[in-house]
Enzyme design. Sequence first.
Site, PDB file in Angstrom:
ATOM      1  N   ASP A   1       0.870  -1.161   0.000  1.00 55.84           N
ATOM      2  CA  ASP A   1       0.000   0.000   0.000  1.00 55.84           C
ATOM      3  C   ASP A   1       0.924   1.234   0.000  1.00 55.84           C
ATOM      4  O   ASP A   1       2.114   1.115   0.297  1.00 55.84           O
ATOM      5  CB  ASP A   1      -0.865  -0.038   1.271  1.00 55.84           C
ATOM      6  CG  ASP A   1      -1.551   1.287   1.545  1.00 55.84           C
ATOM      7  OD1 ASP A   1      -2.237   1.791   0.640  1.00 55.84           O
ATOM      8  OD2 ASP A   1      -1.385   1.822   2.664  1.00 55.84           O
TER       9      ASP A   1
ATOM     10  N   ASP B   1      -0.107   5.150   0.889  1.00 57.34           N
ATOM     11  CA  ASP B   1      -0.316   6.151   1.946  1.00 57.34           C
ATOM     12  C   ASP B   1      -0.332   5.509   3.322  1.00 57.34           C
ATOM     13  O   ASP B   1      -1.142   4.619   3.587  1.00 57.34           O
ATOM     14  CB  ASP B   1      -1.628   6.905   1.706  1.00 57.34           C
ATOM     15  CG  ASP B   1      -1.549   7.761   0.465  1.00 57.34           C
ATOM     16  OD1 ASP B   1      -0.592   8.537   0.348  1.00 57.34           O
ATOM     17  OD2 ASP B   1      -2.443   7.645  -0.394  1.00 57.34           O
TER      18      ASP B   1
HETATM   19 MG   LIG Z   1      -2.742   3.193   3.640  1.00 55.43          MG
END
Ligand SMILES: [Mg+2]
Length: 227
Positions: A9, A11
């Site tokens: 992932d 962010d």
């Molecule tokens: Mg995230």
Amino acid sequence: MALKALIFDVDGTLAETEEAHRQAFNATFAAHGLDWHWNQQDYARLLKVTGGKERMAAHRAAVGHGPDDATIAAMHKEKTAAYGDILARGGLQARPGVLRLIEEARAAGLLLAIATTTSPGNVEALAACLWGKPAGQVFDVIAAGDVVKAKKPAPDIYLFALEHLALPAAQALAFEDTWNGLHSAKGAGLKVVATPSVYSAGEDFAAAHRVLPDLGCFRLVDALALA
Ligand SMILES: [Mg+2]
């Protein structure tokens, strides 16, 4: 089954990007002479409101004063530019262990992928900040933005990444910082290492295979042992 790929992932997992967003909001408020300043606690609350302009409007409603909607819209554009400037000057660091793990995986011949619903532009800005090169030179597969309809926690973005890696879920390991992300990856059949971030620390990570404060002590050998 032998581990062939790591899927990240973006962010909150590669870097605490929300902290750079918060900094950009505060810089914009200060530039407008506004007496608004969001600390982490304020921002954690405001993150429940989706969208930057909406977040500013929610704060205005809470404090009872602030700029009108047109000014908020203009300020939000300035904030977006300020966020880009922070990344462009290398003002955001990777979370502990992230760069090393990616280097180790690359050296061992593993494939690397991204599975995020943030925009491809944001992914490129962060790659430039962290590695000084395009994301495509760091990751073999970049699943980002609107390439799938259903956002996390739906599994679609991870299924898309696996399809483009041409690997079954059993040969990959995912890294996530939120409940939504964890369940998206689990839904695609992946094992997940969760590293809660500043703004997701209170969420439920019971479904993860491993929960760590960060990847500072997590090496490739640990990833191989989990697979
Ligand atoms: Mg995230």
